[in-house]
Design an enzyme around this catalytic site. Structure first.
Site, PDB file in Angstrom:
ATOM      1  N   HIS A 143      59.539  48.975  54.807  1.00 57.45           N
ATOM      2  CA  HIS A 143      60.725  49.821  54.760  1.00 57.45           C
ATOM      3  C   HIS A 143      60.893  50.461  56.144  1.00 57.45           C
ATOM      4  CE1 HIS A 143      60.066  49.410  50.476  1.00 57.45           C
ATOM      5  NE2 HIS A 143      61.136  50.131  50.195  1.00 57.45           N
ATOM      6  N   GLU A 146      65.592  53.393  57.662  1.00 62.69           N
ATOM      7  CA  GLU A 146      66.284  54.099  56.575  1.00 62.69           C
ATOM      8  C   GLU A 146      66.250  55.592  56.870  1.00 62.69           C
ATOM      9  OE1 GLU A 146      65.981  54.638  51.697  1.00 62.69           O
ATOM     10  OE2 GLU A 146      64.200  54.170  52.868  1.00 62.69           O
TER      11      GLU A 146
END
Length: 297
Positions: A143, A146
């Site tokens: 991830h 973001e």
């Protein structure tokens, strides 16, 4: 805001602390996705979040695998498990999870992931875990981009060996890095509803999704978390089509990107891509989509 969003997991994991409950949730998730038309599902979870009742991380993985296998026996769906480390835990714990991802390689686990709050928690803190995974030829998805900028994506790719990027929403801020991602066909796991809810974007119309498509990036749609984002695979697709006015061909290519990005053996993946293309052609013919004229709105 991202920290607040992540706190929700404290409540859901509290009721998934036995092999039975974990297996049940894994099975129901896969069944729901199969009923949504999904052919292949990769489930992310952190085994350390399921040990409060005495279950070991290894037993947690086995429980998820059992639930997914049960769903696959009931529905036409294939599955994989992505073991997820958390940016805010001790790097030694991430290494334990990486070892678990390697131990289960070829037995249902298809990748190692790092998730959690990006700000002040760089992926490079967990290098030992990534080196272990890479040294054993296991896949990596992280991830990034973001809750922090493109520097986080750069680090995920070039320091930690990511094969895919979770979200990548802020990649557009570094056009040189974006060109690298496009040219090397690094998939971006875009999650529209989640990005809106965690305030990565304040308006979906401003999301770089359409820009990434135009620039030729390998963009694929994902749900992130169906419960908190209040979404489903079909809803995310509908959202993308409506928000960005996708053509039929763009929608088909978006779905093909998802198949191409899967952590599957290449032969199986190629067969699935071919079947998807044949299905698109069949549906176009069945509903005469290539000749139907759109009525004015």
């Amino acid at each position: 805001v991202q920290h607040e969003f992540l706190k929700h997991f404290d409540h859901t994991t509290a009721v998934m602390q036995t092999p039975e409950t974990v297996s049940r949730v894994a099975r129901e998730l896969a069944v729901d996705f199969a009923d949504n038309g999904v052919w292949h599902l990769e489930v992310r979870f952190c085994p350390l979040m399921h040990t409060a009742g005495g279950m070991s991380p290894d037993e947690a993985v086995a429980a998820v695998k059992a639930g997914l296998d049960q769903a696959a026996a009931e529905r036409e769906i294939s599955t994989g498990i992505v073991i997820t480390g958390i940016r805010t835990i001790e790097p030694a714990k991430s290494l334990e999870l990486a070892e678990l991802a390697v131990a289960w390689k070829g037995r249902g686990v298809v990748a190692f992931d790092l998730a959690g709050a990006e700000q002040d928690n760089p992926a490079k803190n967990h290098l030992a875990a990534f080196y272990h995974v890479m040294n054993h030829n296991q896949n990596v998805t992280i991830h990034a981009g973001e809750g922090f900028g493109p520097e986080s994506i750069h680090q995920a790719l070039h320091r930690c060996g990511a094969n895919r990027i979770g979200h990548g929403t802020r990649l557009e801020e570094d056009r040189d890095l974006m060109a690298y991602v496009a040219n090397n066909r690094v998939p971006l796991e875009i999650c529209l509803s989640s990005n809106l809810q965690s305030c990565v974007v304040d308006d979906l119309a401003k999301h770089p999704f359409r820009f990434y498509l135009k620039e030729g990036l390998r963009v694929c749609l994902n749900t992130d978390n169906t419960l908190f984002a209040r979404t489903s695979p079909a809803r995310e697709l509908r959202l993308a089509v409506d928000t960005f006015d996708l053509t039929l061909l763009e929608t088909e290519n978006l779905l093909i990107n998802g198949f191409k990005s899967a952590f599957m053996p290449e032969k199986e993946k190629g067969a699935m891509v071919l079947e998807a293309l044949e299905t698109f052609t069949s549906l176009r013919d069945k509903f005469d989509l290539d000749h139907r004229k759109m009525s004015p709105s």
